[in-house]
Design an enzyme around this catalytic site. Structure first.
Site, PDB file in Angstrom:
ATOM      1  N   ASP A 307       0.948  -1.041  -0.020  1.00  0.00           N
ATOM      2  CA  ASP A 307       0.123  -0.129  -0.072  1.00  0.00           C
ATOM      3  C   ASP A 307       0.825   1.288  -0.023  1.00  0.00           C
ATOM      4  OD1 ASP A 307      -2.097   1.672   0.053  1.00  0.00           O
ATOM      5  OD2 ASP A 307      -3.000   0.899   1.473  1.00  0.00           O
TER       6      ASP A 307
HETATM    7  C1  BGC Z   1      -4.988   3.096   0.013  1.00  0.00           C
HETATM    8  C2  BGC Z   1      -5.393   2.137  -1.263  1.00  0.00           C
HETATM    9  C3  BGC Z   1      -5.127   2.834  -2.370  1.00  0.00           C
HETATM   10  C4  BGC Z   1      -3.635   3.303  -2.482  1.00  0.00           C
HETATM   11  C5  BGC Z   1      -3.423   4.271  -3.734  1.00  0.00           C
HETATM   12  C6  BGC Z   1      -3.990   4.059  -0.208  1.00  0.00           C
HETATM   13  O1  BGC Z   1      -3.821   4.953   0.643  1.00  0.00           O
HETATM   14  O2  BGC Z   1      -5.019   2.583   1.292  1.00  0.00           O
HETATM   15  O3  BGC Z   1      -6.460   1.510  -1.037  1.00  0.00           O
HETATM   16  O4  BGC Z   1      -5.102   1.725  -3.467  1.00  0.00           O
HETATM   17  O5  BGC Z   1      -3.776   4.563  -1.492  1.00  0.00           O
HETATM   18  O6  BGC Z   1      -4.051   5.106  -4.017  1.00  0.00           O
END
Ligand code: BGC
Length: 781
Positions: A307
């Protein structure tokens, strides 16, 4: 042209197969027949390669790559949103980036791809990834709403549309589906998943993967999907986003991992690690999750992305000593790609040079990334047609799917004296509340590319439906706003809500009550703004925020029919409304066609058939709450059972699986064959569902199971089957389910393995998790 025909043929064949099952298929077919002429030719897809062909190509590339170029493939750089000291072009040219995120403009995507394809040494195409969560340009209801449809065919269709639009724009990878089980409504991200139940969650996970990826990776107009957040994010302590999760292995395997495994079975190409600690080990550095379970046990062959920034953040967790240690721990745990933190880019090469990480380990991490790019056809078709992209966006047929999805995902919670559907011959209607006419709040959060201006609000939907013959009055009432602003407010482009003075609040309040007073009926649009739900949007209270509760009570006190339409990303405290308001419709965040769809349901052009994918608590004090809890030594059914709270019943306000319809159904004639099966032998279950009313409608027939005894206590009820059926007035259908070994097995903490036990089982079939139509069978050794 060929692809267009294939697209129509493929869709129609599938639809015809699903025809007997429900009306969604029929509706889709009509949509295609009506709008088929508008379908834009698909871009060419790649040739489908065998595993051997892919592997040969991967090895051919690998042997020419420097260590730095390999690490580049393990690096995803932000293309937008976050300022970066080094321009993306510079890094791409040097082969230091394999993937780009947060970029959605087609021209910019082509431009960066051009740098990779023409100016980098190896000409390895970039993989552009973006959060296409509930639609790209055509915004669908939020994922929790889609789960409330209990209609995997519809969910697959919506994600097919999303994939089509995203791929036309050059986005070939999305961080969807989010399959985290959530049993605590305080957690903001409950809106992004399918709710509390692993069986429903698994069905939704599979449908989304099928919709996004198509029949195989690299199918024309489809994209790479990503099951996230692996794993346990929904169990964050206290529902506080990103707080630690403590999940015993029994619960992890029986509940939280189930939808992930389903996504894998559906062929999902990538996984994303989660932000939080799972049992004290951050998910991004959790070898048990990323290696032992995902690769060794499940045999996953795709790649895992972290993530955002979570590799670097292994240090903040108090887990890694420093960023270099973080890179070491993440890679050796089984992570392939570092999203946005730059930690792999900076520290992997020194780690290899010091001999702490082997080149073989780097190669192993790179292989599935290259394989995905090959399968997606990026080497042959790295660019997209900029002129074509806008023709694919927001087409009438895509909007039609969005409208149908919104209609089918709404849940009718209360309908006293058949207040709904409303007759169109009323003379005036008041539409009231902070969510009645807000386009971004109708769409919900995570609409990266959706243009709020394209959304239809409920006020607009009602006005369109009624035309000029009925007086439609609108009053917003007092504003609602977050006490602590959202991190995303600055990116979302949604205008900030300024605090109101007490006088302004009174004025708005009184105007709303006066507006209701002057009309025959009041429709109240209450709930949560889009930024009150989602990432970084956990809340300690589930009450209607601001003055909404008081406004509702004041309008109800006028003595007119009041319809409460909730727009929210979670169950809210509506215990008062559940006793005093004539009708309550949970519309979630219904997406771009939401206003039209709400009007369709209110005026009976669509008959609600959605069911709750979560147990609805009476108040925040009841959470976490879910239907598949254990019986305890004094179950609800026992004579001795006393409510476990002394100030509130332990039962929820509305049970899991609950939802009303304008039709009436009877579910009867439960049959189980055989009733004395042997271990491993399936039991066929059937029941009849009959529409006993004079209105066509949908019922979701649900199957629940309980193992009566065994080497561990089993939940009071577990969902093990469901089917949404459409029935004409008086029509009767038989639904069939199979309870096989898979449905009867569970992860047993005593034996540390999956186990099917020779015991007695109860079976219930009905319209929600309190179903009473009962049967039983005994499994024999
Ligand atoms: C979120 C993810 C997301 C990623 C990219 C993160 O803050 O937890 O779910 O896919 O950002 O945008």
């Amino acid at each position: 042209m060929l692809f267009r025909s294939q697209f129509i043929l493929h869709s129609s064949t599938k639809l015809l197969k699903g025809f007997g099952k429900n009306s969604t298929a029929l509706a889709f077919l009509l949509v295609f027949l009506i709008f088929g002429g508008h379908i834009v030719d698909a871009q060419p897809g790649p040739a489908r390669l065998t595993d051997q062909q892919v592997a040969a190509k991967v090895e051919g590339l690998l042997k020419n790559m420097t260590l730095e170029e390999k690490i580049g493939q393990l690096t995803q750089i932000p293309g937008g949103m976050m300022p970066s000291p080094v321009k993306p072009e510079v890094r791409i040219r040097k082969g230091e980036a394999g993937s780009v995120l947060w970029l959605s403009e087609t021209a910019k995507i082509n431009q960066l791809q051009h740098v990779a394809m023409e100016e980098s040494r190896l000409r390895i195409p970039l993989l552009f990834g973006l959060d296409v969560i509930h639609g790209f340009q055509t915004i669908f209801p939020v994922p929790l709403a889609m789960a409330a449809s209990w209609d995997p065919t519809l969910v697959e269709k919506a994600q097919t549309v999303a994939a089509r639009e995203a791929s036309a724009a050059g986005i070939k990878w999305t961080f969807t589906p989010m399959v985290d089980i959530a049993r605590d409504a305080r957690w903001g991200r409950i809106v992004e998943g399918a709710g509390e139940d692993p069986f429903l969650g698994a069905a939704m996970a599979k449908a989304q993967v099928r919709g996004l990826q198509g029949p195989y990776l690299g199918s024309p107009e489809h994209i790479l999907a990503c099951a996230k957040h692996f794993a346990g994010y929904g169990a964050a302590d206290g529902g506080r986003d990103i707080d630690s999760a403590y999940i015993p292995e029994e619960l992890l395997r029986d509940v939280y991992l189930v939808p992930f495994h389903a996504a894998l079975e559906a062929g999902v190409g990538t996984f994303m690690s989660a932000y939080m600690d799972l049992n004290d080990v951050p998910a991004t550095g959790n070898r048990f999750l990323l290696h032992d379970i995902l690769r060794t046990e499940w045999g996953f062959r795709g790649f895992v992305v972290s993530d955002a920034f979570s590799v670097r953040d292994l240090v903040s967790h108090g887990f890694a000593r420093d960023p270099k240690d973080a890179a070491y721990r993440a890679l050796t745990a089984g992570l392939n790609m570092d999203m946005a933190s730059g930690t792999f880019a900076e520290h992997l090469a020194p780690l290899v040079k010091e001999g702490r990480i082997t080149t073989a380990a780097i190669d192993a991490a790179v292989r599935p990334i290259l394989a995905a790019k090959i399968r997606l056809g990026l080497f042959e078709h790295p660019y997209v047609d900029e002129a074509r992209a806008p023709q694919v966006f927001n087409t009438p047929e895509h909007r039609q799917v969005a409208r149908l999805a919104a209609q089918r995902s709404m849940v009718l919670l209360r309908n006293e004296d058949q207040t709904l559907p409303l007759k169109k011959n009323i003379s005036s209607i008041a539409v009231i509340g902070p969510l009645a006419d807000s386009k971004p709040d109708t769409e919900g959060s995570w609409t990266v590319m959706g243009k709020p201006s394209e959304a239809v609000t409920v006020l607009e939907g009602i006005r369109k439906k009624l035309g000029s013959g009925v007086r439609v009055e609108y009053a917003k009432g007092p504003n609602i706003r977050r006490d602590i602003p959202s991190l995303f407010d600055d990116f979302s482009g949604v205008p900030k809500v300024a605090p109101q003075t007490p006088e302004e609040i009174d004025e708005a309040f009184n105007k709303a009550v006066d507006t209701a007073r002057a009309c025959d009926v009041a429709v109240m649009l209450l709930g949560e703004l889009a930024n009150m739900s989602g990432e970084g949007a956990s809340r300690a209270s589930l009450d209607l925020s601001g003055k909404q509760q008081q406004l509702l009570e004041a309008v109800v006190a006028l003595g007119k029919p009041v319809l409460l339409v909730l727009l929210s990303g979670r169950p809210l405290n509506i215990s008062w409304a559940a006793e005093h308001v004539s009708a309550i419709l949970e519309a979630w965040y219904p997406g771009a066609e939401g206003g039209n769809a709400v009007a369709d349901v209110l005026f009976g052009n669509a008959n609600p058939g959605g069911k709750l994918p979560v147990t609805w608590p009476r108040s925040v004090g009841q959470v976490p709450i879910y239907h598949a809890h254990n019986l305890t030594h004094m179950p609800e059914a026992s004579r001795m059972f006393r409510s476990r709270y002394w100030d509130q019943p332990s039962s929820p306000l509305y049970p899991f699986g609950f939802g009303l319809s304008y039709s009436k159904f009877a579910i009867i004639n439960l049959q189980l064959k055989p009733t004395q099966p042997k271990l491993g032998q399936p039991v066929e279950v059937s029941a009849d569902v009959e529409n006993t009313s004079d209105r066509a409608g949908d019922e979701v027939v649900q199957l629940y199971v309980h193992q009566e005894s065994g080497s561990a206590s089993r939940p009071a009820r577990e969902l093990k089957g469901f089917e949404r059926v459409t029935l004409a007035p008086g029509e009767k259908k038989t639904v069939h389910f199979t309870l096989g070994k898979k449905e009867r097995s569970y992860w047993n903490g005593v034996h540390k393995r999956w186990i099917e036990e020779a015991e007695n089982f109860d079976v219930w079939v009905g319209a929600d998790s309190t179903a009473t139509l009962h049967g039983s069978f005994t499994l024999n050794p």
